[in-house]
Design a protein around this motif. Structure first.
Motif, PDB file in Angstrom:
ATOM      1  N   HIS A  62      20.903  41.518  42.829  1.00 21.97           N
ATOM      2  CA  HIS A  62      20.946  40.420  43.803  1.00 21.97           C
ATOM      3  C   HIS A  62      22.238  40.500  44.620  1.00 21.97           C
ATOM      4  CE1 HIS A  62      20.917  36.369  45.499  1.00 21.97           C
ATOM      5  NE2 HIS A  62      19.633  36.313  45.186  1.00 21.97           N
ATOM      6  N   PRO A  63      22.163  40.335  45.952  1.00 24.20           N
ATOM      7  CA  PRO A  63      23.362  40.471  46.800  1.00 24.20           C
ATOM      8  C   PRO A  63      24.457  39.459  46.492  1.00 24.20           C
ATOM      9  CG  PRO A  63      21.494  39.581  48.052  1.00 24.20           C
ATOM     10  CD  PRO A  63      20.959  40.055  46.744  1.00 24.20           C
ATOM     11  N   LEU A  64      24.098  38.276  46.004  1.00 20.64           N
ATOM     12  CA  LEU A  64      25.127  37.303  45.657  1.00 20.64           C
ATOM     13  C   LEU A  64      25.965  37.793  44.480  1.00 20.64           C
ATOM     14  CD1 LEU A  64      26.374  34.549  46.231  1.00 20.64           C
ATOM     15  CD2 LEU A  64      24.738  33.541  44.620  1.00 20.64           C
ATOM     16  N   LEU A  65      25.337  38.456  43.529  1.00 22.95           N
ATOM     17  CA  LEU A  65      26.075  39.019  42.401  1.00 22.95           C
ATOM     18  C   LEU A  65      27.070  40.069  42.876  1.00 22.95           C
ATOM     19  CD1 LEU A  65      23.158  39.454  39.830  1.00 22.95           C
ATOM     20  CD2 LEU A  65      25.003  37.765  39.719  1.00 22.95           C
ATOM     21  N   TYR A  66      26.636  40.887  43.847  1.00 28.85           N
ATOM     22  CA  TYR A  66      27.550  41.902  44.381  1.00 28.85           C
ATOM     23  C   TYR A  66      28.749  41.235  45.047  1.00 28.85           C
ATOM     24  CZ  TYR A  66      29.271  46.097  46.634  1.00 28.85           C
ATOM     25  OH  TYR A  66      30.065  47.151  47.020  1.00 28.85           O
ATOM     26  N   LYS A  67      28.504  40.141  45.762  1.00 24.69           N
ATOM     27  CA  LYS A  67      29.600  39.401  46.382  1.00 24.69           C
ATOM     28  C   LYS A  67      30.548  38.828  45.326  1.00 24.69           C
ATOM     29  CE  LYS A  67      29.118  39.678  50.847  1.00 24.69           C
ATOM     30  NZ  LYS A  67      30.199  40.253  51.688  1.00 24.69           N
ATOM     31  N   PHE A  68      29.986  38.352  44.208  1.00 24.62           N
ATOM     32  CA  PHE A  68      30.824  37.860  43.103  1.00 24.62           C
ATOM     33  C   PHE A  68      31.723  38.981  42.576  1.00 24.62           C
ATOM     34  CE2 PHE A  68      27.460  34.473  41.798  1.00 24.62           C
ATOM     35  CZ  PHE A  68      27.943  33.611  42.772  1.00 24.62           C
ATOM     36  N   ILE A  69      31.131  40.147  42.342  1.00 20.79           N
ATOM     37  CA  ILE A  69      31.882  41.293  41.820  1.00 20.79           C
ATOM     38  C   ILE A  69      32.970  41.716  42.799  1.00 20.79           C
ATOM     39  CG2 ILE A  69      31.706  43.727  41.170  1.00 20.79           C
ATOM     40  CD1 ILE A  69      28.846  43.097  40.168  1.00 20.79           C
ATOM     41  N   GLU A  70      32.631  41.742  44.060  1.00 20.82           N
ATOM     42  CA  GLU A  70      33.587  42.113  45.105  1.00 20.82           C
ATOM     43  C   GLU A  70      34.749  41.126  45.146  1.00 20.82           C
ATOM     44  OE1 GLU A  70      32.749  43.720  49.504  1.00 20.82           O
ATOM     45  OE2 GLU A  70      32.407  41.561  49.311  1.00 20.82           O
ATOM     46  N   GLU A  71      34.437  39.847  45.059  1.00 24.35           N
ATOM     47  CA  GLU A  71      35.474  38.817  45.070  1.00 24.35           C
ATOM     48  C   GLU A  71      36.406  38.955  43.876  1.00 24.35           C
ATOM     49  OE1 GLU A  71      37.231  35.091  46.586  1.00 24.35           O
ATOM     50  OE2 GLU A  71      36.006  36.706  47.432  1.00 24.35           O
ATOM     51  N   PHE A  72      35.842  39.269  42.725  1.00 25.21           N
ATOM     52  CA  PHE A  72      36.658  39.442  41.528  1.00 25.21           C
ATOM     53  C   PHE A  72      37.678  40.556  41.727  1.00 25.21           C
ATOM     54  CE2 PHE A  72      37.885  41.097  37.458  1.00 25.21           C
ATOM     55  CZ  PHE A  72      37.887  40.015  36.589  1.00 25.21           C
ATOM     56  N   ALA A  73      37.211  41.691  42.224  1.00 26.10           N
ATOM     57  CA  ALA A  73      38.088  42.856  42.375  1.00 26.10           C
ATOM     58  C   ALA A  73      39.145  42.644  43.459  1.00 26.10           C
ATOM     59  CB  ALA A  73      37.251  44.092  42.691  1.00 26.10           C
ATOM     60  N   LEU A  74      38.802  41.944  44.529  1.00 29.21           N
ATOM     61  CA  LEU A  74      39.714  41.788  45.658  1.00 29.21           C
ATOM     62  C   LEU A  74      40.709  40.644  45.492  1.00 29.21           C
ATOM     63  CD1 LEU A  74      37.261  42.383  48.661  1.00 29.21           C
ATOM     64  CD2 LEU A  74      38.931  43.984  47.697  1.00 29.21           C
ATOM     65  N   THR A  75      40.346  39.631  44.721  1.00 23.11           N
ATOM     66  CA  THR A  75      41.209  38.440  44.633  1.00 23.11           C
ATOM     67  C   THR A  75      41.646  38.129  43.214  1.00 23.11           C
ATOM     68  OG1 THR A  75      39.409  36.833  44.330  1.00 23.11           O
ATOM     69  CG2 THR A  75      39.930  37.486  46.599  1.00 23.11           C
ATOM     70  N   PHE A  76      41.568  39.091  42.297  1.00 19.57           N
ATOM     71  CA  PHE A  76      41.903  38.820  40.897  1.00 19.57           C
ATOM     72  C   PHE A  76      43.301  38.231  40.760  1.00 19.57           C
ATOM     73  CE2 PHE A  76      43.935  40.057  36.925  1.00 19.57           C
ATOM     74  CZ  PHE A  76      43.040  39.545  36.001  1.00 19.57           C
ATOM     75  N   ASP A  77      43.386  37.178  39.977  1.00 18.35           N
ATOM     76  CA  ASP A  77      44.665  36.535  39.662  1.00 18.35           C
ATOM     77  C   ASP A  77      44.601  36.084  38.216  1.00 18.35           C
ATOM     78  OD1 ASP A  77      46.957  35.027  39.381  1.00 18.35           O
ATOM     79  OD2 ASP A  77      46.815  34.124  41.371  1.00 18.35           O
ATOM     80  N   GLY A  78      45.370  36.747  37.364  1.00 18.32           N
ATOM     81  CA  GLY A  78      45.345  36.449  35.940  1.00 18.32           C
ATOM     82  C   GLY A  78      46.217  35.293  35.524  1.00 18.32           C
ATOM     83  N   ASN A  79      46.840  34.618  36.472  1.00 21.00           N
ATOM     84  CA  ASN A  79      47.729  33.501  36.144  1.00 21.00           C
ATOM     85  C   ASN A  79      47.123  32.136  36.432  1.00 21.00           C
ATOM     86  OD1 ASN A  79      50.140  34.946  35.236  1.00 21.00           O
ATOM     87  ND2 ASN A  79      50.239  35.694  37.339  1.00 21.00           N
ATOM     88  N   LYS A  80      45.928  32.096  37.000  1.00 20.64           N
ATOM     89  CA  LYS A  80      45.283  30.826  37.320  1.00 20.64           C
ATOM     90  C   LYS A  80      43.991  30.705  36.522  1.00 20.64           C
ATOM     91  CE  LYS A  80      46.957  30.682  42.116  1.00 20.64           C
ATOM     92  NZ  LYS A  80      46.515  30.665  43.529  1.00 20.64           N
ATOM     93  N   TRP A  81      43.924  29.715  35.657  1.00 21.75           N
ATOM     94  CA  TRP A  81      42.710  29.512  34.876  1.00 21.75           C
ATOM     95  C   TRP A  81      41.563  29.161  35.822  1.00 21.75           C
ATOM     96  CZ3 TRP A  81      38.769  26.231  34.217  1.00 21.75           C
ATOM     97  CH2 TRP A  81      37.952  26.432  33.097  1.00 21.75           C
ATOM     98  N   GLY A  82      40.427  29.815  35.609  1.00 25.65           N
ATOM     99  CA  GLY A  82      39.239  29.534  36.390  1.00 25.65           C
ATOM    100  C   GLY A  82      39.162  30.250  37.718  1.00 25.65           C
ATOM    101  N   HIS A  83      40.268  30.859  38.150  1.00 22.69           N
ATOM    102  CA  HIS A  83      40.272  31.518  39.462  1.00 22.69           C
ATOM    103  C   HIS A  83      39.242  32.647  39.529  1.00 22.69           C
ATOM    104  CE1 HIS A  83      41.989  33.176  43.206  1.00 22.69           C
ATOM    105  NE2 HIS A  83      41.785  34.343  42.648  1.00 22.69           N
ATOM    106  N   ASN A  84      39.072  33.367  38.426  1.00 23.15           N
ATOM    107  CA  ASN A  84      38.151  34.500  38.397  1.00 23.15           C
ATOM    108  C   ASN A  84      36.795  34.136  37.797  1.00 23.15           C
ATOM    109  OD1 ASN A  84      40.465  36.273  39.149  1.00 23.15           O
ATOM    110  ND2 ASN A  84      41.140  35.732  37.094  1.00 23.15           N
ATOM    111  N   GLY A  85      36.581  32.831  37.554  1.00 27.54           N
ATOM    112  CA  GLY A  85      35.328  32.376  36.959  1.00 27.54           C
ATOM    113  C   GLY A  85      34.667  31.288  37.792  1.00 27.54           C
TER     114      GLY A  85
END
Length: 447
Positions: free
Chosen positions: A323-346
């Protein structure tokens, strides 16, 4: 400095034994001369062995980390109401040669991140308070093995062994912590979908002990298994593949939030994108069948004025393969990952993306209202565990229970807030457990 000390030691030892030999050989004894010569050789050679070299530690330069800014948008946030017809993780030296790898997660040491390639182990160094240990294993054949295990478990559509519903869960902790709550979540899933199949993506559960935990379900003929994830297989030809490479090379700062938690956020997206099906958190109790659901995500909260959703959640997701929305989710994760903000990657990630793509052509999905999966928000989840305090409270509990039973498909228990709460007599959770159990009367008052 070491060579100077070595030469001086040779000189003084030689002079000392020369003086001794001179005194001994004054009487011209042959034995004395031979003895002195041997002592002289021994002293000279020994001085080249017994000296200390103190290495000077090299200075290490701090690593820089780059954080991406968060993208926000405010597009259409309309909800679809439910009806009877539609209820639906240290800088690492690079390996000697480039190879495919396999990531696995555990919690054996909360302060270390280590990487393993074949039999070559790179000793990790401490980098603050981290909450997970990530190992990377060589996977020359593991990609094929992972794919084969998944296909064999789900079966072919042309055979009787095929699964009508494909469910996925992730488990990043130890086997010991897979307790009654997690087992009851699995139980409720099969109560509503007896012909479903569940794969628990977990390195710890993918073991003989892990299968013992799942054995009661297998004895009842229910189809459940645990398989170690292969990130390279799941994210091949996506932007997340480069992100995983950067993570393993130490070019991604995992941050203060558990790296295992963030990898779980990514893993669920890859599973649905690669195979299609239903993802559930292990603290979700399933109430009804999902047979009418397709390409669905649930709202966690709504705006009281506009009645549009204000935040989505990724604890329950149902999507077709690719599904294209899932691909957008994956893309967003890789491009905007931030391990210091809870929920930012979820939860915040899926909210950002859905806000941007809503209304665009090519994206076909539905946002269900909070009552579908999140009938009680995290800050009020304790109310579902309480028994009646008085007559007024008893009436409220009954009305809330009936509302959940009629309008909700599942209940998210918000594990972080409710773990350890006792299931009191007459509580909503107790009623739900009695309705959704497979092994009834087998759980304690602490779910």
């Amino acid at each position: 400095m070491d060579s100077i000390i070595n030469k001086n030691s040779k000189y003084y030892l030689s002079m000392f034994f020369y003086h001794c030999c001179f005194q001994l050989t004054r009487k011209s004894s042959l034995y004395a001369i031979v003895s002195c010569f041997l002592l002289f050789l021994l002293a000279y050679n020994s001085s080249t062995v017994f000296y200390i070299q103190v290495p000077v530690p090299a200075n290490s330069s701090p690593e820089n980390s780059i954080f991406s800014t968060e993208n926000l948008a405010g597009k259409s946030r309309k909800l679809v109401s439910l009806s009877s017809s539609v209820i639906y993780a240290l800088k690492e030296e690079p390996p000697l040669e480039k190879s495919n790898t396999h990531l696995s997660i555990s919690h054996k040491n909360p302060n270390l991140m280590g990487f393993t390639y074949n039999s070559v182990v790179y000793h990790p160094r401490r980098r603050g308070k981290k909450k997970s240990l990530v190992k990377v294993y060589h996977s020359g054949v593991k990609i094929n093995e992972f794919s084969m295990r998944m296909k064999e478990f789900f079966g072919s559509k042309s055979t009787n062994s095929s699964c009508k519903f494909r469910f996925f869960m992730t488990w990043i902790s130890s086997i010991e912590s897979f307790g009654e709550r997690e087992q009851f979540s699995v139980e409720s899933l099969f109560k509503a979908h007896p012909n479903g199949c569940l794969v628990i993506m977990s390195t710890s559960m993918d073991s003989p002990i892990g299968m013992q935990v799942l054995n009661p379900f297998l004895e009842k003929g229910l189809r459940v298994t645990a398989i170690s994830p292969d990130y390279y297989y799941l994210f091949k030809n996506t932007i997340a593949q480069a992100w995983i490479d950067s993570l393993m090379k130490g070019n991604v700062d995992p941050g203060e939030v558990s790296l295992g938690q963030n990898l779980s956020n990514l893993l669920r997206l890859g599973l649905l994108y690669k195979f299609g099906g239903i993802y559930l958190d292990t603290d979700v109790i399933v109430l009804k069948s999902f047979r009418k659901l397709r390409n669905v995500i649930g709202a966690q909260t709504i705006d009281v004025e506009t009645r549009n959703w204000s935040r989505l959640n990724n604890a329950v997701m149902i999507f077709d393969k690719g599904h294209p929305l899932l691909y957008k989710f994956i893309e967003e994760f890789a491009l905007t990952f931030d391990g210091n903000k809870w929920g930012h990657n979820g939860p915040y990630l899926v909210s950002r993306v859905v806000a941007r793509v809503s209304g665009r052509d090519g994206y076909n999905f539905t946002v269900l209202p909070p009552m579908a999966f999140y009938p009680v928000d995290w800050n009020r989840i304790g109310s579902l565990f309480l028994g009646p305090r008085n007559e007024t409270h008893s009436r409220w509990l009954l009305l809330k229970l009936r509302k959940i039973q009629s309008e909700s498909l599942a209940v998210h228990l918000w594990n972080k807030q409710s773990r350890g709460l006792e299931v009191e007599e007459g509580s909503i959770v107790q009623h739900i457990m009695s309705d959704c159990c497979v092994f009834c009367n087998s759980y304690s008052s602490k779910l």
